[in-house]
Design an enzyme around this catalytic site. Structure first.
Site, PDB file in Angstrom:
ATOM      1  N   ARG A  75     -20.753  -4.643 -35.103  1.00  0.00           N
ATOM      2  CA  ARG A  75     -22.024  -4.052 -34.678  1.00  0.00           C
ATOM      3  C   ARG A  75     -22.881  -5.142 -34.041  1.00  0.00           C
ATOM      4  O   ARG A  75     -23.219  -6.127 -34.695  1.00  0.00           O
ATOM      5  CB  ARG A  75     -22.741  -3.451 -35.886  1.00  0.00           C
ATOM      6  CG  ARG A  75     -24.118  -2.941 -35.537  1.00  0.00           C
ATOM      7  CD  ARG A  75     -24.841  -2.266 -36.718  1.00  0.00           C
ATOM      8  NE  ARG A  75     -26.166  -1.908 -36.270  1.00  0.00           N
ATOM      9  CZ  ARG A  75     -27.301  -2.249 -36.851  1.00  0.00           C
ATOM     10  NH1 ARG A  75     -27.302  -2.917 -37.990  1.00  0.00           N
ATOM     11  NH2 ARG A  75     -28.450  -1.913 -36.331  1.00  0.00           N
ATOM     12  N   HIS A 119     -32.593  -2.950 -30.907  1.00  0.00           N
ATOM     13  CA  HIS A 119     -32.818  -3.724 -32.136  1.00  0.00           C
ATOM     14  C   HIS A 119     -34.071  -4.574 -31.887  1.00  0.00           C
ATOM     15  O   HIS A 119     -34.016  -5.800 -31.882  1.00  0.00           O
ATOM     16  CB  HIS A 119     -31.583  -4.550 -32.494  1.00  0.00           C
ATOM     17  CG  HIS A 119     -31.513  -4.969 -33.934  1.00  0.00           C
ATOM     18  ND1 HIS A 119     -30.446  -4.707 -34.749  1.00  0.00           N
ATOM     19  CD2 HIS A 119     -32.398  -5.650 -34.717  1.00  0.00           C
ATOM     20  CE1 HIS A 119     -30.658  -5.219 -35.963  1.00  0.00           C
ATOM     21  NE2 HIS A 119     -31.842  -5.807 -35.967  1.00  0.00           N
ATOM     22  N   GLU A 164     -33.522   0.519 -37.577  1.00  0.00           N
ATOM     23  CA  GLU A 164     -34.661   0.503 -38.499  1.00  0.00           C
ATOM     24  C   GLU A 164     -36.001   0.850 -37.856  1.00  0.00           C
ATOM     25  O   GLU A 164     -36.917   0.014 -37.807  1.00  0.00           O
ATOM     26  CB  GLU A 164     -34.762  -0.866 -39.180  1.00  0.00           C
ATOM     27  CG  GLU A 164     -33.530  -1.216 -39.997  1.00  0.00           C
ATOM     28  CD  GLU A 164     -33.718  -2.470 -40.852  1.00  0.00           C
ATOM     29  OE1 GLU A 164     -34.707  -3.201 -40.664  1.00  0.00           O
ATOM     30  OE2 GLU A 164     -32.859  -2.708 -41.719  1.00  0.00           O
ATOM     31  N   ASN A 294     -29.076   0.784 -43.749  1.00  0.00           N
ATOM     32  CA  ASN A 294     -29.229  -0.652 -44.002  1.00  0.00           C
ATOM     33  C   ASN A 294     -29.858  -0.795 -45.378  1.00  0.00           C
ATOM     34  O   ASN A 294     -30.949  -0.263 -45.616  1.00  0.00           O
ATOM     35  CB  ASN A 294     -30.163  -1.299 -42.974  1.00  0.00           C
ATOM     36  CG  ASN A 294     -29.599  -1.274 -41.555  1.00  0.00           C
ATOM     37  OD1 ASN A 294     -28.483  -0.805 -41.330  1.00  0.00           O
ATOM     38  ND2 ASN A 294     -30.367  -1.777 -40.607  1.00  0.00           N
ATOM     39  N   TYR A 296     -31.017  -3.391 -48.529  1.00  0.00           N
ATOM     40  CA  TYR A 296     -31.260  -4.733 -49.081  1.00  0.00           C
ATOM     41  C   TYR A 296     -31.684  -4.695 -50.551  1.00  0.00           C
ATOM     42  O   TYR A 296     -31.149  -5.427 -51.364  1.00  0.00           O
ATOM     43  CB  TYR A 296     -32.256  -5.507 -48.214  1.00  0.00           C
ATOM     44  CG  TYR A 296     -31.610  -5.888 -46.892  1.00  0.00           C
ATOM     45  CD1 TYR A 296     -30.769  -6.988 -46.816  1.00  0.00           C
ATOM     46  CD2 TYR A 296     -31.748  -5.090 -45.765  1.00  0.00           C
ATOM     47  CE1 TYR A 296     -30.096  -7.304 -45.639  1.00  0.00           C
ATOM     48  CE2 TYR A 296     -31.076  -5.400 -44.576  1.00  0.00           C
ATOM     49  CZ  TYR A 296     -30.257  -6.506 -44.528  1.00  0.00           C
ATOM     50  OH  TYR A 296     -29.580  -6.816 -43.376  1.00  0.00           O
ATOM     51  N   GLU A 362     -25.934  -2.383 -42.484  1.00  0.00           N
ATOM     52  CA  GLU A 362     -26.354  -3.753 -42.829  1.00  0.00           C
ATOM     53  C   GLU A 362     -26.426  -3.874 -44.337  1.00  0.00           C
ATOM     54  O   GLU A 362     -26.892  -2.957 -45.013  1.00  0.00           O
ATOM     55  CB  GLU A 362     -27.765  -4.101 -42.303  1.00  0.00           C
ATOM     56  CG  GLU A 362     -27.843  -4.359 -40.835  1.00  0.00           C
ATOM     57  CD  GLU A 362     -29.247  -4.772 -40.379  1.00  0.00           C
ATOM     58  OE1 GLU A 362     -30.026  -5.316 -41.207  1.00  0.00           O
ATOM     59  OE2 GLU A 362     -29.549  -4.531 -39.212  1.00  0.00           O
TER      60      GLU A 362
HETATM   61  C1  FCB Z   1     -33.033  -6.132 -41.232  1.00  0.00           C
HETATM   62  C2  FCB Z   1     -32.893  -6.306 -39.740  1.00  0.00           C
HETATM   63  C3  FCB Z   1     -31.948  -7.415 -39.340  1.00  0.00           C
HETATM   64  C4  FCB Z   1     -32.106  -8.630 -40.241  1.00  0.00           C
HETATM   65  C5  FCB Z   1     -32.020  -8.232 -41.693  1.00  0.00           C
HETATM   66  C6  FCB Z   1     -32.115  -9.383 -42.637  1.00  0.00           C
HETATM   67  O1  FCB Z   1     -34.237  -5.510 -41.523  1.00  0.00           O
HETATM   68  O2  FCB Z   1     -32.432  -5.114 -39.149  1.00  0.00           O
HETATM   69  O3  FCB Z   1     -32.182  -7.722 -37.983  1.00  0.00           O
HETATM   70  O4  FCB Z   1     -33.263  -9.279 -39.942  1.00  0.00           O
HETATM   71  O5  FCB Z   1     -33.036  -7.322 -41.983  1.00  0.00           O
END
Ligand code: FCB
Length: 458
Positions: A75, A119, A164, A294, A296, A362
């Protein structure tokens, strides 16, 4: 743990401004990130994406690393101002040619190219006309999508429209800590609708202009919303309000055809004061071939204790869950793998049959990775992170979620937006002085994981 099927796709992600460099080469126009990173104080230590990983010149070496890693999919993002320097109209053939060669190299390496069209690096020329606050940007985005699809769409079959839209709206337009650096707070909301409208128009453009069948996805930042121990009704209401803003604002219109209740933000008019027009929601809700997620970390939410103008407070996890201390990444983000299972099963429960196949687009962590004297980078914490998050995906899959692939963030250490080069997220270490790439221990682990997953998959 029940294994993922043999068709499961193993990938890695990057983004144009974060890796390419060559910001003014081959006719590329300025993007909002070129402008923003030149602003004193905007980026930690004044870093910019001017050189970044120099991927624009080192793409062949980078594709070789991906091939050696055994990736099924890669990607990356296409830089809009490289292709259309003024954001619309004139096409820059050298910019488009770069992605054309990259796609060929990927295919020759047996890797499925998965480009993201936006992006965050909007052409500055469009920002000068209001950026995503201007409805016309949605139309220009679709025109750009058509140009890229016509050139690459004989070989690219999986596309991602936006990355995002939530994070771009909040950091770029509400807080101003990312480009374009506007601090409009709730006045930034039209940016959500215009991005989603752009997504819908671009989806139609990809399907109309790509010579081969185009699978279309969007990559949303999603977070499971948690409440503190002993949460009150007010805390639950705050959590629902936060969930509406972070998650539902970007998935309900895509999957259910309408926006969530935003009355907690003072928005009761369904047209948002004329922003949402007749027919828009049909465009936004065009069927998706997949939802990119995505992930985290979860977000802990409580009722606001001080007047901030927002209907929630974001809590530190140690405050929300006393006695529980989560490991942290170098960024300070808590490491909570079961949040990914919670997120995936939660999406499945919420959207049911309306949920298309899911792709983790992500997931990864920043660490303070330094080469040892022998030149090795032993990023054991990243290996733990990857292993436990992949297990979380396996658990969700075993519970019936149709998850098709996993892209880790990121292939390379890169320009981490407002943090500059301070956060290293890569499987591959980049020496920013020389551009030298060194695969970390996590790269070798992921390589072995992919090979083994292929050997043992049902
Ligand atoms: C996400 C973004 C990516 C990167 C990661 C750590 O929010 O999409 O570009 O910065 O965080």
């Amino acid at each position: 743990m029940s294994p993922l099927p043999v068709s499961f796709s193993w990938g890695a992600s990057t983004a144009a401004y974060q890796i390419e460099g060559a910001v003014a080469e081959d006719g590329k126009g300025a993007s909002v990130w070129d402008t923003f990173s030149a602003r004193p104080g905007a980026i930690r230590d004044g870093h910019t994406g001017e050189i970044a990983c120099d991927h624009y010149h080192r793409h062949t070496e980078d594709v070789a690393l991906m091939k050696d890693l055994g990736l099924d999919s890669y990607r990356f993002s296409v830089s809009w101002p490289r292709v259309l320097p003024e954001g619309r109209g004139r096409v820059e053939p050298r910019g488009l040619g770069f992605y054309d060669r990259l796609v060929d190299e990927l295919l020759a390496a047996g890797i499925t190219p998965t480009p993201t069209l936006f992006h965050w690096d909007l052409p500055q020329a469009l920002e000068d006309e209001g950026g995503w606050l201007n409805r016309d940007t949605a139309r220009h985005f679709a025109e750009y999508a058509a140009v890229v699809a016509a050139r690459l769409g004989d070989r690219v079959t999986r596309w991602i429209t936006l990355n995002e839209p939530f994070v771009h709206m909040v950091f770029g337009y509400a807080f101003g800590t990312h480009a374009p650096g506007r601090a409009l707070m709730l006045e930034a909301l039209p940016v959500a609708h215009h991005q989603l409208l752009g997504h819908g128009l671009a989806t139609a453009a990809l399907r109309a202009h790509a010579p081969a069948p185009a699978q279309v996805l969007i990559a949303n930042n999603c977070t499971p919303v948690r409440t503190p121990e002993g949460a009150t009704d007010a805390d639950h209401a705050a959590a629902a309000a936060y969930d509406a803003l972070h998650n539902r604002l970007f998935t309900d219109p895509l999957l259910l055809g309408g926006y969530p209740d935003l009355s907690a933000y003072g928005l009761t008019d369904p047209t948002w004061g004329g922003v949402v027009r007749d027919g828009d929601l049909t465009v936004v809700g065009a069927p998706l071939d997949g939802l990119g997620v995505n992930y985290y970390n979860p977000t802990w939410i409580a009722a606001p204790t001080v007047e901030t103008g927002l209907p929630f407070d974001i809590l530190e996890p140690d405050v929300a869950v006393p006695g529980r201390s989560y490991p942290r990444t170098a960024f300070g983000w808590p490491v909570v793998p079961d949040g990914l299972t919670e997120l995936l099963t939660g999406l499945d429960a919420r959207y049911g049959a309306a949920l298309p196949p899911v792709w983790i687009t992500e997931n990864g962590c920043s660490q303070t990775d330094r080469p040892s004297e022998g030149g090795e980078i032993r990023d054991e914490a990243r290996i733990d992170y990857l292993r436990t998050h992949i297990e979380a995906v396996e658990t969700a899959h075993a519970r019936g979620v149709d998850v098709r692939g996993y892209f880790t963030w990121s292939l390379l250490d890169n320009f981490e937006w407002a943090e500059g080069y301070h956060q290293r997220f890569g499987l591959v270490h980049v020496d920013y002085g020389t551009g030298r790439r060194t695969p970390k221990a996590s790269y070798h682990w992921y390589r072995e994981h992919i090979a083994q997953a292929r050997r043992t998959a049902p």
